[in-house]
Design a protein around this motif. Structure first.
Motif, PDB file in Angstrom:
ATOM      1  N   ASN A  65      10.558 -33.213  37.855  1.00 22.18           N
ATOM      2  CA  ASN A  65      10.486 -32.673  39.205  1.00 22.18           C
ATOM      3  C   ASN A  65       9.345 -31.671  39.242  1.00 22.18           C
ATOM      4  OD1 ASN A  65      11.555 -30.129  38.223  1.00 22.18           O
ATOM      5  ND2 ASN A  65      13.591 -31.066  38.287  1.00 22.18           N
ATOM      6  N   ASP A  66       9.277 -30.846  40.257  1.00 20.68           N
ATOM      7  CA  ASP A  66       8.158 -29.909  40.389  1.00 20.68           C
ATOM      8  C   ASP A  66       8.127 -28.854  39.293  1.00 20.68           C
ATOM      9  OD1 ASP A  66       7.163 -31.169  42.600  1.00 20.68           O
ATOM     10  OD2 ASP A  66       8.119 -29.822  44.052  1.00 20.68           O
ATOM     11  N   ASN A  67       9.255 -28.590  38.650  1.00 19.64           N
ATOM     12  CA  ASN A  67       9.327 -27.485  37.687  1.00 19.64           C
ATOM     13  C   ASN A  67       9.465 -27.904  36.236  1.00 19.64           C
ATOM     14  OD1 ASN A  67      11.022 -26.225  40.354  1.00 19.64           O
ATOM     15  ND2 ASN A  67       9.351 -24.994  39.513  1.00 19.64           N
ATOM     16  N   PHE A  68      10.142 -29.004  35.962  1.00 20.44           N
ATOM     17  CA  PHE A  68      10.443 -29.367  34.573  1.00 20.44           C
ATOM     18  C   PHE A  68       9.657 -30.598  34.124  1.00 20.44           C
ATOM     19  CE2 PHE A  68      14.241 -26.873  35.588  1.00 20.44           C
ATOM     20  CZ  PHE A  68      14.377 -26.120  34.427  1.00 20.44           C
ATOM     21  N   SER A  69       9.158 -30.507  32.893  1.00 16.76           N
ATOM     22  CA  SER A  69       8.500 -31.669  32.287  1.00 16.76           C
ATOM     23  C   SER A  69       8.805 -31.694  30.797  1.00 16.76           C
ATOM     24  CB  SER A  69       6.982 -31.621  32.510  1.00 16.76           C
ATOM     25  OG  SER A  69       6.387 -30.568  31.765  1.00 16.76           O
ATOM     26  N   VAL A  70       8.728 -32.872  30.210  1.00 18.33           N
ATOM     27  CA  VAL A  70       8.841 -33.009  28.768  1.00 18.33           C
ATOM     28  C   VAL A  70       7.460 -33.435  28.265  1.00 18.33           C
ATOM     29  CG1 VAL A  70       9.646 -35.403  28.898  1.00 18.33           C
ATOM     30  CG2 VAL A  70      10.112 -34.046  26.854  1.00 18.33           C
ATOM     31  N   GLU A  71       6.994 -32.773  27.201  1.00 18.79           N
ATOM     32  CA  GLU A  71       5.612 -32.956  26.755  1.00 18.79           C
ATOM     33  C   GLU A  71       5.550 -33.283  25.269  1.00 18.79           C
ATOM     34  OE1 GLU A  71       1.534 -30.337  27.082  1.00 18.79           O
ATOM     35  OE2 GLU A  71       3.258 -29.427  26.073  1.00 18.79           O
ATOM     36  N   LEU A  72       4.726 -34.281  24.948  1.00 16.50           N
ATOM     37  CA  LEU A  72       4.387 -34.588  23.562  1.00 16.50           C
ATOM     38  C   LEU A  72       2.941 -34.150  23.345  1.00 16.50           C
ATOM     39  CD1 LEU A  72       5.210 -35.953  20.859  1.00 16.50           C
ATOM     40  CD2 LEU A  72       4.168 -38.050  21.780  1.00 16.50           C
ATOM     41  N   TRP A  73       2.730 -33.231  22.423  1.00 15.51           N
ATOM     42  CA  TRP A  73       1.401 -32.679  22.121  1.00 15.51           C
ATOM     43  C   TRP A  73       1.088 -32.904  20.652  1.00 15.51           C
ATOM     44  CZ3 TRP A  73       0.107 -29.035  18.490  1.00 15.51           C
ATOM     45  CH2 TRP A  73      -1.174 -28.489  18.562  1.00 15.51           C
ATOM     46  N   SER A  74      -0.178 -33.192  20.330  1.00 17.98           N
ATOM     47  CA  SER A  74      -0.512 -33.443  18.932  1.00 17.98           C
ATOM     48  C   SER A  74      -1.992 -33.225  18.676  1.00 17.98           C
ATOM     49  CB  SER A  74      -0.137 -34.879  18.559  1.00 17.98           C
ATOM     50  OG  SER A  74      -0.330 -35.109  17.169  1.00 17.98           O
ATOM     51  N   GLY A  75      -2.310 -33.018  17.411  1.00 15.78           N
ATOM     52  CA  GLY A  75      -3.700 -33.009  16.991  1.00 15.78           C
ATOM     53  C   GLY A  75      -4.207 -34.438  16.935  1.00 15.78           C
ATOM     54  N   LEU A  76      -5.267 -34.739  17.670  1.00 14.54           N
ATOM     55  CA  LEU A  76      -5.830 -36.087  17.652  1.00 14.54           C
ATOM     56  C   LEU A  76      -6.735 -36.279  16.438  1.00 14.54           C
ATOM     57  CD1 LEU A  76      -6.616 -36.568  21.449  1.00 14.54           C
ATOM     58  CD2 LEU A  76      -4.545 -37.152  20.164  1.00 14.54           C
ATOM     59  N   ALA A  77      -7.265 -35.201  15.937  1.00 14.93           N
ATOM     60  CA  ALA A  77      -7.976 -35.178  14.657  1.00 14.93           C
ATOM     61  C   ALA A  77      -7.327 -34.089  13.814  1.00 14.93           C
ATOM     62  CB  ALA A  77      -9.464 -34.909  14.848  1.00 14.93           C
ATOM     63  N   LYS A  78      -7.378 -34.228  12.509  1.00 11.21           N
ATOM     64  CA  LYS A  78      -6.691 -33.282  11.637  1.00 11.21           C
ATOM     65  C   LYS A  78      -7.407 -31.929  11.586  1.00 11.21           C
ATOM     66  CE  LYS A  78      -4.880 -36.916   8.635  1.00 11.21           C
ATOM     67  NZ  LYS A  78      -4.875 -37.495   7.270  1.00 11.21           N
ATOM     68  N   PHE A  79      -6.618 -30.883  11.409  1.00  9.93           N
ATOM     69  CA  PHE A  79      -7.147 -29.558  11.101  1.00  9.93           C
ATOM     70  C   PHE A  79      -7.315 -29.458   9.588  1.00  9.93           C
ATOM     71  CE2 PHE A  79      -4.964 -29.064  15.119  1.00  9.93           C
ATOM     72  CZ  PHE A  79      -5.765 -28.185  15.838  1.00  9.93           C
ATOM     73  N   GLU A  80      -8.324 -28.706   9.136  1.00 11.56           N
ATOM     74  CA  GLU A  80      -8.537 -28.505   7.704  1.00 11.56           C
ATOM     75  C   GLU A  80      -8.651 -27.011   7.417  1.00 11.56           C
ATOM     76  OE1 GLU A  80     -11.385 -29.940   3.966  1.00 11.56           O
ATOM     77  OE2 GLU A  80     -11.891 -30.495   6.027  1.00 11.56           O
ATOM     78  N   HIS A  81      -7.924 -26.554   6.397  1.00 13.89           N
ATOM     79  CA  HIS A  81      -7.910 -25.134   6.048  1.00 13.89           C
ATOM     80  C   HIS A  81      -8.235 -24.944   4.569  1.00 13.89           C
ATOM     81  CE1 HIS A  81      -5.912 -24.161   9.880  1.00 13.89           C
ATOM     82  NE2 HIS A  81      -5.203 -25.261   9.659  1.00 13.89           N
ATOM     83  N   GLU A  82      -8.882 -23.830   4.274  1.00 13.99           N
ATOM     84  CA  GLU A  82      -9.105 -23.432   2.883  1.00 13.99           C
ATOM     85  C   GLU A  82      -8.105 -22.346   2.506  1.00 13.99           C
ATOM     86  OE1 GLU A  82     -13.192 -22.272   2.462  1.00 13.99           O
ATOM     87  OE2 GLU A  82     -13.855 -24.356   2.260  1.00 13.99           O
ATOM     88  N   VAL A  83      -7.622 -22.424   1.267  1.00 14.76           N
ATOM     89  CA  VAL A  83      -6.640 -21.467   0.757  1.00 14.76           C
ATOM     90  C   VAL A  83      -7.328 -20.579  -0.283  1.00 14.76           C
ATOM     91  CG1 VAL A  83      -4.424 -21.167  -0.389  1.00 14.76           C
ATOM     92  CG2 VAL A  83      -4.800 -23.139   1.121  1.00 14.76           C
ATOM     93  N   THR A  84      -7.235 -19.282  -0.085  1.00 12.69           N
ATOM     94  CA  THR A  84      -7.844 -18.308  -0.980  1.00 12.69           C
ATOM     95  C   THR A  84      -6.754 -17.490  -1.653  1.00 12.69           C
ATOM     96  OG1 THR A  84      -9.795 -18.155   0.437  1.00 12.69           O
ATOM     97  CG2 THR A  84      -9.448 -16.360  -1.135  1.00 12.69           C
ATOM     98  N   LEU A  85      -6.892 -17.276  -2.966  1.00 11.69           N
ATOM     99  CA  LEU A  85      -5.965 -16.422  -3.708  1.00 11.69           C
ATOM    100  C   LEU A  85      -6.686 -15.163  -4.157  1.00 11.69           C
ATOM    101  CD1 LEU A  85      -4.013 -18.947  -5.985  1.00 11.69           C
ATOM    102  CD2 LEU A  85      -3.399 -18.078  -3.718  1.00 11.69           C
ATOM    103  N   ALA A  86      -5.992 -14.035  -4.037  1.00 10.58           N
ATOM    104  CA  ALA A  86      -6.572 -12.750  -4.447  1.00 10.58           C
ATOM    105  C   ALA A  86      -6.991 -12.803  -5.915  1.00 10.58           C
ATOM    106  CB  ALA A  86      -5.561 -11.631  -4.225  1.00 10.58           C
ATOM    107  N   GLY A  87      -8.240 -12.463  -6.174  1.00 16.09           N
ATOM    108  CA  GLY A  87      -8.753 -12.443  -7.536  1.00 16.09           C
ATOM    109  C   GLY A  87      -9.320 -13.759  -8.013  1.00 16.09           C
ATOM    110  N   LEU A  88      -9.037 -14.846  -7.275  1.00 13.16           N
ATOM    111  CA  LEU A  88      -9.512 -16.167  -7.692  1.00 13.16           C
ATOM    112  C   LEU A  88     -10.457 -16.816  -6.693  1.00 13.16           C
ATOM    113  CD1 LEU A  88      -6.232 -17.741  -9.154  1.00 13.16           C
ATOM    114  CD2 LEU A  88      -8.157 -16.786 -10.420  1.00 13.16           C
ATOM    115  N   GLY A  89     -10.485 -16.322  -5.482  1.00 15.55           N
ATOM    116  CA  GLY A  89     -11.318 -16.928  -4.450  1.00 15.55           C
ATOM    117  C   GLY A  89     -10.675 -18.174  -3.860  1.00 15.55           C
ATOM    118  N   THR A  90     -11.508 -19.055  -3.307  1.00 19.58           N
ATOM    119  CA  THR A  90     -11.023 -20.281  -2.676  1.00 19.58           C
ATOM    120  C   THR A  90     -10.593 -21.275  -3.747  1.00 19.58           C
ATOM    121  OG1 THR A  90     -12.494 -19.961  -0.792  1.00 19.58           O
ATOM    122  CG2 THR A  90     -11.583 -22.170  -1.115  1.00 19.58           C
TER     123      THR A  90
END
Length: 203
Positions: A65-90
Motif C-alpha cells: 500500500n502507500d506505506n508498507f513495502s517488502v524489499e530485497l536488497w543486495s550487493g550486485l558486485a562483491k565488496f572487498e576488504h583488507e584485514v590489518t593486525l596490530a604489529g603485523l600490517g595487512t
C-alpha cells in the motif's frame, strides 16, 4: 532468532497487504560503501582492523500500500576488504556479498520527498579469502554471517516513476576466522554501516 524475525516480517507484510490495494513495484541501482565499525575484534592475539569498500548494489521491492513495502536488497558486485593486525600490517583480504530482506515503512507517500525506515534480516556471503604479508601462503577461511538488519533512507521523486534514493543500513556481520597451521584465530566483528545513493524506478 532468524525464524522469529522472518515470521514476524511475514505476518506484518500480510497485515499490510489486507489494509489497501497493492501499489506496485520499485527497483533501484546504486553505489554503496560498506564501512566496518572500529575495533574489529582480536585475531591471533592482535587487534584487528577492517577497511571500507565501495561496490554496486541494487534492490527490488513490492509495495502493499502507500506505506508498507517488502524489499530485497543486495550487493550486485562483491565488496572487498583488507584485514590489518596490530604489529603485523595487512595480513588478509576477503570478499563478501550482503543481502537483506526487510519490511519498510514509508512516510509522506504523496510528497516528493519520502523518508522510510526498515527492519529485516540480513545474510553476508563470504568468499575470496586470501592471506597477505606476514601470513602470505597460508590457507584462510572466514565464515558466513547473518543477523538482524536495520535501515533508513530518503526517496526524492523527480516524477511519478523516477526517484533518487539515499539510504543507510546496519548489518550484523561477525565472521569466525581460521588460518592454516594456526587453527581458529578468533572472530572479526565487522558489523558495518552501509550507506549509498541510487536511482530508482517505480512501476
Amino acid at each position: 532468532m532468524q525464524r522469529l524475525v522472518l515470521t514476524s516480517l511475514a505476518l506484518a507484510a500480510a497485515m499490510a497487504a489486507t489494509s489497501a490495494n497493492a501499489q506496485g513495484f520499485t527497483s533501484t541501482l546504486g553505489y554503496s560503501n560498506t564501512d566496518p565499525k572500529s575495533n574489529n575484534g582480536t585475531l591471533a592475539g592482535a587487534a584487528a582492523s577492517v577497511n571500507d569498500d565501495w561496490s554496486v548494489t541494487g534492490s527490488f521491492a513490492y509495495a502493499f500500500n502507500d506505506n508498507f513495502s517488502v524489499e530485497l536488497w543486495s550487493g550486485l558486485a562483491k565488496f572487498e576488504h583488507e584485514v590489518t593486525l596490530a604489529g603485523l600490517g595487512t595480513v588478509a583480504s576477503v570478499e563478501h556479498r550482503p543481502t537483506t530482506l526487510s519490511l519498510n515503512y514509508h512516510f509522506a507517500p504523496d510528497s516528493k520527498v519520502r523518508p522510510f525506515v526498515g527492519l529485516g534480516y540480513g545474510w553476508v556471503n563470504v568468499s575470496g579469502e586470501r592471506t597477505l604479508g606476514a601470513l602470505a601462503g597460508l590457507g584462510i577461511d572466514a565464515s558466513n554471517a547473518d543477523g538482524i538488519a536495520f535501515g533508513a533512507g530518503l526517496d526524492w521523486y523527480v516524477n511519478d516513476n523516477f526517484f533518487i534514493r539515499a539510504d543507510v543500513r546496519k548489518l550484523d556481520f561477525d565472521t569466525d576466522v581460521t588460518v592454516e597451521t594456526l587453527g581458529a584465530v578468533g572472530t572479526a566483528d565487522v558489523d558495518p554501516v552501509v550507506y549509498g545513493i541510487s536511482a530508482g524506478l517505480r512501476f
